[in-house]
Design an enzyme around this catalytic site. Structure first.
Site, short mmCIF file in Angstrom:
data_model
loop_
_atom_site.label_atom_id
_atom_site.label_comp_id
_atom_site.label_asym_id
_atom_site.label_seq_id
_atom_site.Cartn_x
_atom_site.Cartn_y
_atom_site.Cartn_z
N ARG A 90 0.83 -0.91 -0.46
CA ARG A 90 -0.34 0.14 -0.36
C ARG A 90 0.92 1.69 0.02
O ARG A 90 -0.08 2.30 -0.07
CB ARG A 90 -1.28 0.60 1.38
CG ARG A 90 -1.83 -0.97 1.28
CD ARG A 90 -3.28 -0.73 2.52
NE ARG A 90 -4.02 -0.22 2.18
CZ ARG A 90 -4.61 0.72 1.83
NH1 ARG A 90 -5.47 -0.13 1.11
NH2 ARG A 90 -5.70 2.23 1.98
N ASP A 91 1.97 0.84 0.40
CA ASP A 91 2.69 2.56 0.03
C ASP A 91 4.23 2.42 -0.79
O ASP A 91 5.43 3.00 -0.13
CB ASP A 91 3.65 3.23 1.45
CG ASP A 91 3.18 4.45 1.44
OD1 ASP A 91 2.61 5.08 0.61
OD2 ASP A 91 4.45 4.59 2.44
N ILE A 92 4.05 1.43 -1.98
CA ILE A 92 5.44 1.51 -2.82
C ILE A 92 5.71 3.09 -2.83
O ILE A 92 5.00 3.52 -3.92
CB ILE A 92 5.17 0.08 -3.76
CG1 ILE A 92 5.10 -0.41 -2.97
CG2 ILE A 92 5.92 1.02 -4.72
CD1 ILE A 92 6.08 -1.07 -2.51
N THR A 139 0.98 7.70 -0.75
CA THR A 139 1.72 8.75 -0.19
C THR A 139 0.89 9.00 -1.59
O THR A 139 1.04 8.38 -3.17
CB THR A 139 2.82 8.21 -1.07
OG1 THR A 139 3.50 7.72 0.67
CG2 THR A 139 3.45 9.76 -1.80
#
Length: 229
Positions: A90-92, A139
């Protein structure tokens, strides 16, 4: 307050347990974790020497496609391991991907920070996320449309969208979408088609590589690659 404290501890434990359970050589190794008496969270992780992909491109400029492919294949290996275990990162983003030296080997990738990880196999867990109610996790510059809109159950294809954004960054030195505010960027991910990366760099990009990047950036998860392999 007590609710926020317990939520923070649960999130920390979820991140630590998720990271420790993964076995890809391209995922950072976690040896121990805990909470001190004064509620300070701590990890014991492998020591890594290198640059994250944001630092790499900011310092040296866009990468040639062969090097970008080499790095991205390792990230795919890490994500496939996580997705196979029913997890979604979920936050690559470039800051969460480190390129390291290991012995005599260079450009060895380590994927970091599973702090927003969710259990894809359990939609209810995926929806709650142990975050503050009414907020969006992630992000903006690397956020999949379905995370931004909240219209779909999130699975591994959201990470592949973010990886397409990372590939775009490596090849062009630019984010896919920019805007005057985080919300403006999020709305572009939901509504606007991306410009082909070859139109934003002087470096050569093979048509097949560009097609893969744009497929990862499809708005509809069903039109993206099904897995990272």
């Amino acid at each position: 307050d007590e609710v926020a404290r317990r939520t923070a501890i649960k999130r920390f434990e979820r991140e630590a347990q998720a990271t420790a359970a993964l076995r890809s050589p391209y995922t950072v190794e976690l040896y121990d974790f805990g909470v001190t008496e004064d509620l300070t969270f701590y990890y014991v992780m492998e020591l890594l020497e290198g640059l994250d992909l944001k630092q790499l491109v900011t310092r040296f400029g866009p990468l040639l496609q062969a090097r970008a492919i080499h790095l991205l294949k390792q990230v795919c290996h890490s994500l496939h391991d996580a997705h196979h275990a029913g997890m979604v990162h979920r936050d690559i983003k470039p800051e969460n991907i480190l390129t390291c030296r290991r012995g005599h080997d260079y450009d060895v990738v380590k994927v970091l920070d599973f702090g927003l990880v969710s259990a894809a196999a359990n939609p209810d867990v995926g929806r709650t996320q142990l975050t503050v109610e009414g907020t969006i996790s992630g992000t903006p510059a690397f956020m999949a449309p379905e995370i931004a809109s909240g219209e779909h159950v999130i699975d591994g294809r959201a990470d592949l969208y973010a990886l397409g954004c990372v590939a775009y960054w490596l090849l062009t030195g630019l984010v896919v979408f920019d805007g005057p505010s985080p919300m403006a960027v999020v709305l572009k991910h939901v509504n606007e088609p991306p410009a082909p990366p070859s139109s934003r760099t002087a470096n050569p990009i093979h048509p097949e590589l560009e097609a893969i990047v744009l497929a990862c950036l499809a708005k509809d998860p069903a039109r993206r690659p099904a897995t990272g392999l």
